[in-house]
Write an enzyme that holds these catalytic residues in place. Structure first.
Site, PDB file in Angstrom:
ATOM      1  N   GLU A  76       0.803  -1.232   0.000  1.00 54.25           N
ATOM      2  CA  GLU A  76       0.000   0.000   0.000  1.00 54.25           C
ATOM      3  C   GLU A  76       0.836   1.284   0.000  1.00 54.25           C
ATOM      4  O   GLU A  76       0.356   2.342   0.414  1.00 54.25           O
ATOM      5  CB  GLU A  76      -0.956  -0.002   1.191  1.00 54.25           C
ATOM      6  CG  GLU A  76      -2.061  -1.031   1.063  1.00 54.25           C
ATOM      7  CD  GLU A  76      -3.185  -0.756   2.042  1.00 54.25           C
ATOM      8  OE1 GLU A  76      -4.295  -0.406   1.592  1.00 54.25           O
ATOM      9  OE2 GLU A  76      -2.956  -0.883   3.264  1.00 54.25           O
ATOM     10  N   HIS A  95      -0.378   5.815   7.358  1.00 55.00           N
ATOM     11  CA  HIS A  95      -1.557   4.990   7.074  1.00 55.00           C
ATOM     12  C   HIS A  95      -1.679   3.977   8.197  1.00 55.00           C
ATOM     13  O   HIS A  95      -0.703   3.311   8.546  1.00 55.00           O
ATOM     14  CB  HIS A  95      -1.427   4.269   5.731  1.00 55.00           C
ATOM     15  CG  HIS A  95      -2.464   3.199   5.557  1.00 55.00           C
ATOM     16  ND1 HIS A  95      -3.817   3.470   5.633  1.00 55.00           N
ATOM     17  CD2 HIS A  95      -2.359   1.859   5.341  1.00 55.00           C
ATOM     18  CE1 HIS A  95      -4.498   2.332   5.453  1.00 55.00           C
ATOM     19  NE2 HIS A  95      -3.636   1.343   5.289  1.00 55.00           N
ATOM     20  N   HIS A  97      -4.648   1.299  10.653  1.00 57.60           N
ATOM     21  CA  HIS A  97      -5.939   0.610  10.736  1.00 57.60           C
ATOM     22  C   HIS A  97      -6.558   0.760  12.123  1.00 57.60           C
ATOM     23  O   HIS A  97      -7.361  -0.078  12.522  1.00 57.60           O
ATOM     24  CB  HIS A  97      -5.748  -0.889  10.441  1.00 57.60           C
ATOM     25  CG  HIS A  97      -5.114  -1.179   9.111  1.00 57.60           C
ATOM     26  ND1 HIS A  97      -4.435  -2.333   8.855  1.00 57.60           N
ATOM     27  CD2 HIS A  97      -5.071  -0.458   7.970  1.00 57.60           C
ATOM     28  CE1 HIS A  97      -3.984  -2.328   7.599  1.00 57.60           C
ATOM     29  NE2 HIS A  97      -4.352  -1.192   7.041  1.00 57.60           N
ATOM     30  N   HIS A 165     -11.556   0.091   6.647  1.00 55.58           N
ATOM     31  CA  HIS A 165     -10.126  -0.154   6.500  1.00 55.58           C
ATOM     32  C   HIS A 165      -9.297   0.632   7.532  1.00 55.58           C
ATOM     33  O   HIS A 165      -8.598   0.037   8.335  1.00 55.58           O
ATOM     34  CB  HIS A 165      -9.744   0.219   5.060  1.00 55.58           C
ATOM     35  CG  HIS A 165      -8.316  -0.031   4.687  1.00 55.58           C
ATOM     36  ND1 HIS A 165      -7.878  -0.019   3.373  1.00 55.58           N
ATOM     37  CD2 HIS A 165      -7.216  -0.277   5.428  1.00 55.58           C
ATOM     38  CE1 HIS A 165      -6.576  -0.270   3.334  1.00 55.58           C
ATOM     39  NE2 HIS A 165      -6.147  -0.421   4.565  1.00 55.58           N
TER      40      HIS A 165
HETATM   41 MN    MN Z   1      -4.115  -0.706   4.965  1.00 56.46          MN
END
Ligand code: MN
Length: 252
Positions: A76, A95, A97, A165
């Site tokens: 990602e 990023h 979760h 997500h």
């Molecule tokens: Mn992810």
């Protein structure tokens, strides 16, 4: 140390902080724009943030192509390059979760700042749904088209939620994106805890603006948190000395 070595050291510390503060776990990542080349960024190889050392940091073109490195990158990584491409002001991206934000990615209830330390997410936190443009996928940001769509949704905001997500956060410095990523889930937990107790009073746009205006990335208060988190994460020995500017200003 060169700017690049300093940037890599700070990025390692950021990885450890985010892991220790439960923002990331086995998954999730943090990057910085290359200090000498704005068309590149620095991001670890595919490894959990808690385990990252200096040698694990790789260099990438904005389109996600590794520079002179054949190790396995994060799938990602396109989240990072697409945001740097769309936002010249952004120097660091996270990023994650983090569980606390997930309810706000799957319901119409907006995530908004309700505690003072959550103010830096800004007035508006958009929710990106990969399904809107790409139909049924595995929900991962697996190419630049996905990344650019996410960056478009982020627009000029600081945080974009990702449906089912997690979130992506962007800031003008590493310390700011780490701070924001620590407090976004805490703000989400406060908001969730308040739900059902009565009407929720969010920060006003004026309060959010007042906090943003008063924020100094090199202030003793900012450094205090970075130092605290880094020591808790077991990497106090990697810390830079307190910036001279702040140290002289705040001698007490
Ligand atoms: Mn992810």
């Amino acid at each position: 140390m060169t700017d690049l070595r300093l940037a890599i050291r700070d990025l390692v510390v950021a990885n450890r902080i985010l892991a220790n503060e439960d923002v990331v776990d086995a998954y999730g990542h943090v990057s910085i724009r290359h200090p000498a080349d704005p068309t590149r960024y620095l991001l670890a190889r595919s490894l959990s943030p808690e385990l990252i050392e200096r040698d694990d940091i790789m260099e990438f073109e904005l389109d996600g192509t590794p520079v002179g490195d054949t190790r396995q990158p994060y799938l990602e990584r396109f989240i990072h390059g697409a945001i740097y491409e769309a936002r010249p002001d952004v120097q660091a991206v996270v990023h994650a979760h983090a569980e606390a934000v997930l309810p706000f990615t799957i319901t119409p209830t907006p995530l908004q700042p309700v505690i003072h330390s959550g103010s830096f997410m800004g007035v508006h936190v958009p929710v990106w749904d990969i399904r809107d443009d790409f139909g049924d996928t595995n929900l991962l940001v697996a190419n630049m088209a996905h990344g650019r769509d996410l960056a478009r949704c982020l627009g000029a905001d600081n945080v974009a939620l990702m449906r089912g997500h997690g979130f992506a956060a962007a800031a003008r410095s590493l310390i700011e994106v780490v701070r924001m990523s620590v407090y976004v889930p805490r703000n989400a937990r406060a908001l969730l805890a308040a739900t059902g107790l009565g009407p929720v009073k969010a920060l006003s746009p004026g309060e959010i603006a007042a906090r943003a205006a008063g924020y100094q990335p090199h202030s003793p208060e900012t450094w205090r948190a970075w130092e605290y988190w880094a020591r808790r994460a077991g990497c106090g020995h990697m810390l830079a000395r307190r910036p001279v500017r702040s140290a002289t200003k705040s001698r007490r």
